[in-house]
Design an enzyme around this catalytic site. Structure first.
Site, PDB file in Angstrom:
ATOM      1  N   LYS A  63      -2.143  -1.452  -3.879  1.00 39.04           N
ATOM      2  CA  LYS A  63      -3.012  -0.284  -3.814  1.00 39.04           C
ATOM      3  C   LYS A  63      -2.182   0.991  -3.870  1.00 39.04           C
ATOM      4  O   LYS A  63      -1.185   1.071  -3.152  1.00 39.04           O
ATOM      5  CB  LYS A  63      -3.775  -0.350  -2.491  1.00 39.04           C
ATOM      6  CG  LYS A  63      -4.630   0.842  -2.186  1.00 39.04           C
ATOM      7  CD  LYS A  63      -5.233   0.710  -0.822  1.00 39.04           C
ATOM      8  CE  LYS A  63      -5.955   1.994  -0.514  1.00 39.04           C
ATOM      9  NZ  LYS A  63      -6.350   2.074   0.874  1.00 39.04           N
TER      10      LYS A  63
ATOM     11  N   LYS B 111       0.858  -1.187   0.000  1.00 38.26           N
ATOM     12  CA  LYS B 111       0.000   0.000   0.000  1.00 38.26           C
ATOM     13  C   LYS B 111       0.892   1.234   0.000  1.00 38.26           C
ATOM     14  O   LYS B 111       1.683   1.446   0.929  1.00 38.26           O
ATOM     15  CB  LYS B 111      -0.901  -0.010   1.224  1.00 38.26           C
ATOM     16  CG  LYS B 111      -1.778   1.226   1.336  1.00 38.26           C
ATOM     17  CD  LYS B 111      -2.768   1.109   2.490  1.00 38.26           C
ATOM     18  CE  LYS B 111      -3.574   2.385   2.635  1.00 38.26           C
ATOM     19  NZ  LYS B 111      -4.545   2.279   3.727  1.00 38.26           N
TER      20      LYS B 111
END
Ligand code: PBG
Length: 309
Positions: free
Chosen positions: A235, A182
Site C-alpha cells: 500500500k 505500508k
C-alpha cells in the site's frame, strides 16, 4: 491473448461508518464515497453483495476519541455494531474485514499509544503498549463477527500479537490480512478526511515505510508471514507496482494491494474536469495492479467497476 482479466471477484470495497449521524455524509475529497450511517452501510453492502463483490473492509469513525482509542475495542463501538448488522444483512455471502488500527479512535490521530521519553521528553509511539491495544481490538472485532482482521498500524510484532490473542479467545478461524509493506505516503490525505484521523502533530514516518525502500518491503513481508499473516498487503498500489511484483515472487500467501484514497481522488478530479475518461482509467489502473501480481485489490472503484461488468 489476454494475460490479465479483471473480475468482480478480485475486488474488496473499503467502507466508512460513522457513529452519531442521521444521514450519510459525502466526503468532498472522495466524490462518490460516503461516511455511512449504520443503516446506509447495510444498504450499500447488500448492493455490493448483489453485484458479486466478495469482500468489504470497514473503517470506523467514533463519536468520541481519547488517548488510547477506547472506541476501537468497545463491544458496542461503531465497527463492532456494523459487523453484527452486516452479518445479519448479508449472512456469509460476503467476507467481512475490519481494519485494525488506533488512528481512527485516538484524539491525537496517531496509530498507537503515545509516550514521552528521553531527556527532551520526545513524544513517540510506544510500540509494545500499542500491540496490547491491537490485540484487544482484534478480539472485539472477531467477537462481533469479522472474518478477517487487517492490522494497518505498522507496529513491529503486530501480527504475532493479534494471532496469539485471536487463538487465545476462541477465534482461531479468523484470518489476518497484514498491511505488511505500508509506505508513509502523501496519497492517504482524502482517507484522513473520511476517517477524520489526520495526526494532530508530527507524521507517521517513524512507523510507516520510506517511499524509496523496496528491499525493506520484503523484510517486512517475511516478518509478517513468519508471525502468521494469512495474506499480505502492499500500500499504496500504483507507485509501488515493482514492490507488488517483488512481494508476489517472494511469498506463497495471497498478496493484496490497496489502491488508496489519493489514487482514487486524482482519477475522480481529472474525470470531473473532462480531462480523462474516469471509468476507463479506473479499469486500466486496477488491471495494472493485478498484472503486477496482486491477487486482489482494495479499491474505492469496486462498485463502479462491478457495475460496468
Ligand atoms: C490507518 C490507515 C490509513 C489508510 C488505511 N488505514 C491512513 C494512514 O495510514 O494514515 C489509508 C487508506 C487510503 O488512503 O485509502 N488506519
Amino acid at each position: 491473448m489476454a494475460e490479465t482479466r479483471l473480475s468482480v471477484d478480485d475486488l474488496v470495497a473499503p467502507l466508512f461508518v460513522k457513529e452519531g449521524i442521521d444521514e450519510p455524509q459525502p466526503i468532498p475529497s472522495m466524490p462518490g464515497v460516503m461516511q455511512h450511517t449504520q443503516e446506509s452501510l447495510r444498504k450499500e453492502v447488500r448492493a455490493l453483495a448483489d453485484l458479486g463483490i466478495p469482500g468489504v473492509i470497514l473503517f470506523g469513525v467514533p463519536a468520541r476519541k481519547d488517548a488510547v482509542g477506547s472506541g476501537g475495542d468497545d463491544p458496542d463501538g461503531v465497527v463492532q455494531v456494523a459487523l453484527r448488522n452486516l452479518r445479519d444483512e448479508v449472512g456469509d455471502r460476503l467476507v467481512l474485514m475490519a481494519d485494525n488500527c488506533l488512528d481512527e479512535y485516538t484524539d491525537h490521530g496517531h496509530c498507537g499509544i503515545l509516550t514521552a521519553s528521553g531527556p527532551g521528553g520526545v513524544v513517540t509511539v510506544d510500540n509494545d503498549a500499542t500491540l496490547e491495544r491491537y490485540a484487544s481490538i482484534a478480539v472485539a472485532q472477531a467477537g462481533a463477527g469479522a472474518d478477517v482482521v487487517a492490522p494497518s498500524g505498522m507496529m513491529d510484532g503486530q501480527v504475532a500479537a493479534i494471532r496469539a490473542a485471536l487463538d487465545g479467545s476462541g477465534h482461531s478461524n479468523v484470518a489476518i490480512l497484514a498491511y505488511a509493506a505500508k509506505y508513509a505516503s502523501a496519497l492517504y490525505g482524502p482517507f484522513r478526511d473520511a476517517a477524520e484521523c489526520a495526526p494532530k502533530f508530527g507524521d507517521r514516518r517513524a512507523y510507516q515505510m520510506d517511499a524509496g525502500n523496496g528491499r525493506e518491503a520484503l523484510t517486512e513481508v517475511a516478518l509478517d508471514v513468519a508471525e502468521g499473516a494469512d495474506m499480505v498487503m502492499v500500500k499504496p498500489a500504483l507507485a509501488y507496482l515493482d514492490v507488488i511484483a517483488a512481494v508476489r515472487a517472494a511469498v506463497d500467501v495471497p498478496v493484496a494491494a490497496y489502491h488508496v484514497s489519493g489514487e482514487y481522488a486524482m482519477v475522480q478530479a481529472a474525470a470531473a474536469n473532462g480531462w480523462i475518461d474516469g471509468d476507463a482509467v479506473a479499469r486500466e489502473h486496477v488491471t495494472a495492479i493485478r498484472r503486477a501480481g496482486a491477487d486482489f485489490v482494495l479499491t474505492y472503484f469496486a462498485r463502479q467497476l462491478a457495475e460496468q461488468g
